[in-house]
Design a protein around this motif. Structure first.
Motif, short mmCIF file in Angstrom:
data_model
loop_
_atom_site.label_atom_id
_atom_site.label_comp_id
_atom_site.label_asym_id
_atom_site.label_seq_id
_atom_site.Cartn_x
_atom_site.Cartn_y
_atom_site.Cartn_z
N VAL A 185 28.78 35.29 40.39
CA VAL A 185 29.64 35.45 41.57
C VAL A 185 28.99 36.52 42.44
CG1 VAL A 185 31.93 36.10 42.40
CG2 VAL A 185 31.68 34.83 40.24
N LYS A 186 28.50 36.14 43.61
CA LYS A 186 27.76 37.08 44.45
C LYS A 186 28.67 38.09 45.15
CE LYS A 186 23.96 37.03 45.42
NZ LYS A 186 22.84 37.84 44.85
N GLU A 187 29.84 37.64 45.57
CA GLU A 187 30.77 38.54 46.26
C GLU A 187 32.20 38.11 45.95
OE1 GLU A 187 31.80 40.16 50.80
OE2 GLU A 187 29.86 39.22 50.36
N ILE A 188 33.06 39.11 45.76
CA ILE A 188 34.45 38.82 45.40
C ILE A 188 35.30 40.00 45.85
CG2 ILE A 188 34.23 39.85 43.09
CD1 ILE A 188 36.04 37.59 42.04
N ASP A 189 36.56 39.73 46.19
CA ASP A 189 37.44 40.83 46.57
C ASP A 189 38.32 41.23 45.38
OD1 ASP A 189 39.41 38.87 46.40
OD2 ASP A 189 39.73 38.74 48.56
N ILE A 190 39.14 42.25 45.58
CA ILE A 190 39.95 42.80 44.49
C ILE A 190 40.89 41.74 43.92
CG2 ILE A 190 41.79 44.43 43.95
CD1 ILE A 190 40.45 46.44 45.81
N LYS A 191 41.50 40.94 44.80
CA LYS A 191 42.41 39.91 44.31
C LYS A 191 41.69 38.90 43.43
CE LYS A 191 45.74 40.10 48.15
NZ LYS A 191 46.34 39.34 49.28
N GLY A 192 40.47 38.55 43.82
CA GLY A 192 39.69 37.61 43.03
C GLY A 192 39.33 38.17 41.67
N VAL A 193 39.01 39.46 41.62
CA VAL A 193 38.70 40.11 40.35
C VAL A 193 39.91 40.07 39.42
CG1 VAL A 193 38.25 42.34 39.27
CG2 VAL A 193 36.86 41.60 41.20
N LYS A 194 41.07 40.43 39.95
CA LYS A 194 42.28 40.44 39.13
C LYS A 194 42.61 39.04 38.62
CE LYS A 194 44.31 44.57 41.23
NZ LYS A 194 45.42 45.14 42.05
N ARG A 195 42.36 38.04 39.45
CA ARG A 195 42.62 36.67 39.02
C ARG A 195 41.68 36.27 37.87
NH1 ARG A 195 42.31 34.65 43.57
NH2 ARG A 195 40.14 33.96 43.56
N MET A 196 40.41 36.67 37.95
CA MET A 196 39.46 36.33 36.89
C MET A 196 39.79 37.05 35.59
SD MET A 196 35.74 36.07 38.81
CE MET A 196 34.97 35.40 37.32
N VAL A 197 40.31 38.28 35.69
CA VAL A 197 40.74 38.99 34.48
C VAL A 197 41.92 38.25 33.85
CG1 VAL A 197 41.78 41.11 33.60
CG2 VAL A 197 39.89 41.24 35.24
N ASP A 198 42.88 37.86 34.67
CA ASP A 198 44.06 37.14 34.16
C ASP A 198 43.66 35.82 33.50
OD1 ASP A 198 45.71 39.15 35.07
OD2 ASP A 198 46.24 38.12 36.93
N GLU A 199 42.62 35.18 34.03
CA GLU A 199 42.17 33.90 33.49
C GLU A 199 41.26 34.06 32.28
OE1 GLU A 199 40.27 32.19 36.86
OE2 GLU A 199 42.13 31.52 37.82
N GLY A 200 40.93 35.30 31.93
CA GLY A 200 40.07 35.54 30.78
C GLY A 200 38.59 35.36 31.06
N LYS A 201 38.22 35.18 32.33
CA LYS A 201 36.80 35.01 32.66
C LYS A 201 36.06 36.34 32.68
CE LYS A 201 37.43 30.73 35.30
NZ LYS A 201 37.28 30.07 36.62
#
Length: 251
Positions: A185-201
């Protein structure tokens, strides 16, 4: 960073950045070196959620290795590369004060940064020195704590009003699919990071890294990047090119 060649590459990048007018501050850990010393002393390294379990004996080893060995080796390398570095820990100049972490019952003397006093760093960078900081500190009663180096770097970046926080690691960055370097993932915002944590990625040792990035962004740092320190000159590529390297997190 185990490779001497890559360590020298990072140091040379830091020196170049300093020479062109930037003011880099290096915060380091020393996981492999700590593990080697613990094993030599017959102490088994243990981790929970990417954080080192640190009892009293382990804390003494962490302090000895980070402050007395790794820090001075980095200062020496920077000096050999043509710049002047000053080695510090969180204890020096009251740079950062620790407090027990929220999971002290399981992790022991793994602390959080309670307060940062960056004036000593401002003085050093104003004079052209490169500060090199070992992530060991103490609380107000003098108890030493092992601070995750990424966490310490994020808090110091925020206190200094840094333009950018960069975490060097041994993976390409944040991966969309775990163990697939092609899914970087080249660029991501804070919301995207939190979503990936919630998804276990995002899991394991990457969790404290992204958490400190998010916290530093929330405190005013403009961007935070997680890059692959195994790539030669990844630091220069991240700062000096539009493409960058690794993952950049934005607010």
């Amino acid at each position: 960073m185990k490779s001497e060649h890559l360590r020298a590459s990072v140091v040379n990048d830091l020196v170049l950045l300093s020479c062109v007018g930037l003011r880099p501050v290096l915060v380091h850990g020393g996981g492999p070196e700590i593990n080697s010393m613990l094993t030599l002393l017959g102490i088994r390294p243990e981790f929970i959620d990417g954080l080192r379990v640190t009892d009293a004996a382990t804390m003494e080893v962490v302090s000895m290795v980070l402050v007395g060995s790794v820090n001075k080796d980095l200062v020496s390398l920077i000096s050999q590369a043509g710049a002047t570095a000053v080695g510090l820990s969180g204890l020096d100049g009251g740079l950062f004060t620790a407090r027990p972490g929220p999971d002290a019952a399981r992790l022991g003397f793994v602390g959080e940064v309670a307060r940062v006093e960056p004036s000593v760093l401002r003085h050093l960078t104003d004079q052209g020195f490169i500060p090199v900081i070992a992530s060991v500190s103490m609380d107000e009663k003098g108890q030493k704590y092992n601070i995750n180096a990424d966490t310490a770097a994020g808090e110091l970046a925020a206190a200094l009003g840094a333009e950018k926080l960069i975490l060097l690691t041994d993976v390409p960055g944040i991966l969309g699919q775990r163990d697939d370097p092609g899914s970087l993932v080249k660029e991501i915002d804070i919301k995207g990071v939190k979503r990936m944590v919630d998804e276990g990625k995002i899991a394991g040792g990457m969790i404290p890294k992204v958490n400190c990035c998010v916290r530093s962004l929330a405190q005013g740092v403009r961007t935070a990047s997680i890059i692959d320190g195994r790539v030669p000159h990844s630091l220069l590529l991240e700062i000096m090119t539009d493409e960058g390297t690794g993952t950049m997190i934005t607010g």
